[in-house]
Scaffold this motif. Structure first.
Motif, PDB file in Angstrom:
ATOM      1  N   CYS A 124     -29.434  22.210  -4.805  1.00 56.86           N
ATOM      2  CA  CYS A 124     -28.935  20.834  -4.855  1.00 56.86           C
ATOM      3  C   CYS A 124     -29.816  19.920  -3.996  1.00 56.86           C
ATOM      4  O   CYS A 124     -30.009  20.188  -2.808  1.00 56.86           O
TER       5      CYS A 124
ATOM      6  N   ALA B  63     -29.156  16.968  -2.770  1.00 55.55           N
ATOM      7  CA  ALA B  63     -28.400  16.312  -1.705  1.00 55.55           C
ATOM      8  C   ALA B  63     -28.007  17.288  -0.605  1.00 55.55           C
ATOM      9  O   ALA B  63     -27.784  16.887   0.537  1.00 55.55           O
TER      10      ALA B  63
ATOM     11  N   GLY C 187     -20.334  19.092  -4.638  1.00 55.47           N
ATOM     12  CA  GLY C 187     -20.440  17.984  -5.592  1.00 55.47           C
ATOM     13  C   GLY C 187     -19.191  17.786  -6.446  1.00 55.47           C
ATOM     14  O   GLY C 187     -18.172  18.456  -6.254  1.00 55.47           O
ATOM     15  N   PRO C 188     -19.279  16.854  -7.402  1.00 53.53           N
ATOM     16  CA  PRO C 188     -18.112  16.531  -8.235  1.00 53.53           C
ATOM     17  C   PRO C 188     -17.745  17.699  -9.154  1.00 53.53           C
ATOM     18  O   PRO C 188     -18.562  18.550  -9.465  1.00 53.53           O
TER      19      PRO C 188
ATOM     20  N   CYS D 275     -22.467  23.924  -3.408  1.00 54.26           N
ATOM     21  CA  CYS D 275     -22.541  22.466  -3.393  1.00 54.26           C
ATOM     22  C   CYS D 275     -21.132  21.881  -3.491  1.00 54.26           C
ATOM     23  O   CYS D 275     -20.348  22.295  -4.335  1.00 54.26           O
TER      24      CYS D 275
ATOM     25  N   GLU E 230     -33.808   6.352  -4.918  1.00 51.17           N
ATOM     26  CA  GLU E 230     -32.457   6.506  -5.439  1.00 51.17           C
ATOM     27  C   GLU E 230     -31.726   7.492  -4.539  1.00 51.17           C
ATOM     28  O   GLU E 230     -32.314   8.458  -4.056  1.00 51.17           O
ATOM     29  N   PRO E 231     -30.451   7.237  -4.296  1.00 49.52           N
ATOM     30  CA  PRO E 231     -29.714   8.177  -3.447  1.00 49.52           C
ATOM     31  C   PRO E 231     -29.650   9.550  -4.109  1.00 49.52           C
ATOM     32  O   PRO E 231     -29.552   9.665  -5.325  1.00 49.52           O
ATOM     33  N   LEU E 232     -29.753  10.576  -3.283  1.00 51.33           N
ATOM     34  CA  LEU E 232     -29.694  11.937  -3.808  1.00 51.33           C
ATOM     35  C   LEU E 232     -28.274  12.233  -4.263  1.00 51.33           C
ATOM     36  O   LEU E 232     -27.300  11.882  -3.593  1.00 51.33           O
ATOM     37  N   THR E 233     -28.175  12.861  -5.408  1.00 46.77           N
ATOM     38  CA  THR E 233     -26.852  13.187  -5.941  1.00 46.77           C
ATOM     39  C   THR E 233     -26.653  14.693  -5.939  1.00 46.77           C
ATOM     40  O   THR E 233     -27.595  15.467  -6.084  1.00 46.77           O
ATOM     41  N   HIS E 234     -25.402  15.061  -5.731  1.00 44.56           N
ATOM     42  CA  HIS E 234     -25.049  16.482  -5.709  1.00 44.56           C
ATOM     43  C   HIS E 234     -25.032  17.039  -7.135  1.00 44.56           C
ATOM     44  O   HIS E 234     -24.806  16.320  -8.102  1.00 44.56           O
TER      45      HIS E 234
END
Length: 173
Positions: free
Chosen positions: A150, A152, A166-167, A164, A136-140
């Protein structure tokens, strides 16, 4: 080139070999030879294209082999206690067979009278391309979290401050 052209060319060439080419025939002979050369060039070009397509097809069929398969041969003799003893390895089977024959000629049997038996082992090494594991792609993490935590961001060495990207974190109600 048609069958009629082939017959005419054959007739003119045989007359040329005999030295009996008439004045008008020499021009026709040159013309037929030019046509033949053009036909040959087309056939050779077509053959090259077909050969290239075959090579591409062969490469496409076997995309799982990373390197050519390697084969080597190992010679062993059976000792009197039934254990197999290594003699020699080589990529040429004939060399290995010769080594076993030489051993059996010099020592046809062991001290206890057991005959010297030999065997040849083929060792094949293949290099197979394995598909990458599906991950699975690494997520932030949420924006502003510590980048070292984190998954990602790990190993990316983000600029200072180490946060990070991230969102945005959703506000809690």
């Amino acid at each position: 080139m048609t069958e009629r052209h082939n017959t005419e060319l054959h007739h003119l060439l045989s007359r040329a070999i005999d030295g009996v080419v008439l004045h008008g025939e020499s021009d026709r002979l040159r013309e037929l030879v030019r046509e033949l050369e053009a036909d040959l060039a087309r056939v050779q070009g077509h053959a090259c294209r077909v050969a290239e397509k075959l090579r591409k097809a062969e490469r496409a069929v076997d995309q799982t082999e990373a390197y050519p398969t390697e084969t080597s041969w190992i010679a062993e003799v059976q000792e009197s206690d039934d254990q197999w003893m290594y003699l020699r390895a080589d990529c040429d089977r004939a060399v290995v067979e010769q080594r076993i024959a030489s051993m059996q000629k010099r020592f046809p049997q062991w001290k206890d009278g057991t005959p010297v038996n030999g065997r040849i082992i083929r060792k094949t090494t293949t290099y197979t391309v394995e598909p990458a594991a599906d991950r699975e792609p690494l997520t932030h993490l949420a924006k502003g979290a510590n980048a070292e935590d984190c998954p990602a961001c790990k190993g990316t060495n983000p600029p200072y401050p180490f946060l990070c990207p991230g969102p945005e974190q959703q506000p809690t109600v």
